[in-house]
Design a protein around this motif. Sequence first.
Motif, mmCIF file in Angstrom:
data_model
loop_
_atom_site.group_PDB
_atom_site.id
_atom_site.type_symbol
_atom_site.label_atom_id
_atom_site.label_comp_id
_atom_site.label_asym_id
_atom_site.label_seq_id
_atom_site.Cartn_x
_atom_site.Cartn_y
_atom_site.Cartn_z
ATOM 1 N N ASP A 42 0.845 -1.189 0.000
ATOM 2 C CA ASP A 42 0.000 0.000 0.000
ATOM 3 C C ASP A 42 0.882 1.241 0.000
ATOM 4 O O ASP A 42 2.113 1.149 -0.068
ATOM 5 C CB ASP A 42 -0.991 -0.023 1.168
ATOM 6 C CG ASP A 42 -0.327 0.105 2.538
ATOM 7 O OD1 ASP A 42 0.890 0.363 2.622
ATOM 8 O OD2 ASP A 42 -1.053 -0.057 3.528
ATOM 9 N N TYR A 71 -12.234 -5.247 4.254
ATOM 10 C CA TYR A 71 -11.613 -4.063 3.660
ATOM 11 C C TYR A 71 -11.225 -4.408 2.233
ATOM 12 O O TYR A 71 -10.093 -4.814 1.958
ATOM 13 C CB TYR A 71 -10.403 -3.599 4.470
ATOM 14 C CG TYR A 71 -9.828 -2.288 3.980
ATOM 15 C CD1 TYR A 71 -10.596 -1.130 4.016
ATOM 16 C CD2 TYR A 71 -8.550 -2.215 3.473
ATOM 17 C CE1 TYR A 71 -10.082 0.080 3.563
ATOM 18 C CE2 TYR A 71 -8.024 -1.021 3.018
ATOM 19 C CZ TYR A 71 -8.792 0.128 3.062
ATOM 20 O OH TYR A 71 -8.286 1.322 2.604
ATOM 21 N N TYR A 107 -9.654 1.760 9.147
ATOM 22 C CA TYR A 107 -9.506 2.803 8.128
ATOM 23 C C TYR A 107 -9.895 4.175 8.673
ATOM 24 O O TYR A 107 -9.335 5.185 8.280
ATOM 25 C CB TYR A 107 -10.236 2.474 6.825
ATOM 26 C CG TYR A 107 -11.615 1.882 6.938
ATOM 27 C CD1 TYR A 107 -12.730 2.677 7.159
ATOM 28 C CD2 TYR A 107 -11.802 0.521 6.783
ATOM 29 C CE1 TYR A 107 -14.000 2.136 7.233
ATOM 30 C CE2 TYR A 107 -13.074 -0.046 6.857
ATOM 31 C CZ TYR A 107 -14.171 0.776 7.082
ATOM 32 O OH TYR A 107 -15.428 0.231 7.152
ATOM 33 N N ARG A 110 -6.810 5.274 10.718
ATOM 34 C CA ARG A 110 -5.727 5.775 9.859
ATOM 35 C C ARG A 110 -6.020 7.192 9.379
ATOM 36 O O ARG A 110 -5.141 8.054 9.407
ATOM 37 C CB ARG A 110 -5.512 4.834 8.675
ATOM 38 C CG ARG A 110 -4.869 3.518 9.060
ATOM 39 C CD ARG A 110 -4.460 2.701 7.846
ATOM 40 N NE ARG A 110 -5.572 2.304 7.006
ATOM 41 C CZ ARG A 110 -6.273 1.183 7.157
ATOM 42 N NH1 ARG A 110 -5.979 0.340 8.131
ATOM 43 N NH2 ARG A 110 -7.263 0.884 6.337
ATOM 44 N N ARG A 111 -7.254 7.431 8.948
ATOM 45 C CA ARG A 111 -7.615 8.781 8.469
ATOM 46 C C ARG A 111 -7.491 9.799 9.609
ATOM 47 O O ARG A 111 -7.006 10.913 9.398
ATOM 48 C CB ARG A 111 -9.035 8.789 7.907
ATOM 49 C CG ARG A 111 -9.115 8.305 6.487
ATOM 50 C CD ARG A 111 -10.407 8.731 5.818
ATOM 51 N NE ARG A 111 -11.591 8.347 6.567
ATOM 52 C CZ ARG A 111 -12.279 7.229 6.373
ATOM 53 N NH1 ARG A 111 -11.912 6.374 5.448
ATOM 54 N NH2 ARG A 111 -13.342 6.962 7.094
ATOM 55 N N GLN A 118 -12.428 11.522 4.519
ATOM 56 C CA GLN A 118 -12.757 10.320 3.743
ATOM 57 C C GLN A 118 -12.774 10.733 2.268
ATOM 58 O O GLN A 118 -13.567 11.581 1.868
ATOM 59 C CB GLN A 118 -14.112 9.763 4.216
ATOM 60 C CG GLN A 118 -14.365 8.344 3.819
ATOM 61 C CD GLN A 118 -15.120 8.240 2.503
ATOM 62 O OE1 GLN A 118 -16.050 8.973 2.248
ATOM 63 N NE2 GLN A 118 -14.703 7.311 1.688
#
Length: 161
Positions: A42, A71, A107, A110-111, A118
């Motif tokens: 990634d 995911y 997720y 992480r953001r 988003q």
Amino acid sequence: QETHFYGKSQGQWAEEAARVMKDELATEGTPVTLEFGSEFCDSHGRILAHLFRKGLHINAEMVKRGLAVNYCVAPDFAYCEDFSRYTQNAISKKLGMFSDKAVELPYDFRRRIEGKPQRSYVGNIQTKEVHSPGHEESVPVADRVFFFSKELVQAPYRIVD
């Protein structure tokens, strides 16, 4: 789950997931197989693969136990429908992280740590409807599939807003 994202840990559920993963892979000399999609890593340099040991799909086991969440990221849809079912089951039975009402999905964690909004289009594995960035909540957690650009949205998926 995240244990070392920019020096931050997602906490209890990330640490539990890391412990279980270590236990699953602890037997030295037991071969593992990695199954890659279209990308090997990634944007953070982490390996993206489905991991198998003695015929056991480790990724699937983590999702089944509620220690990971579905995911799926376009264009790699292998196992998405299975992982959707496993996630829904874990949510319904309140397994692992889904027993915790305050859990933050990996997720989202992480953001938040990166301070980013988003930005992905979010599709529904079941209906094939795709929502524009910022509308992630329009799709149930278990049914989410992410498209990092509008161009990646291909039939049978279709943008609805």
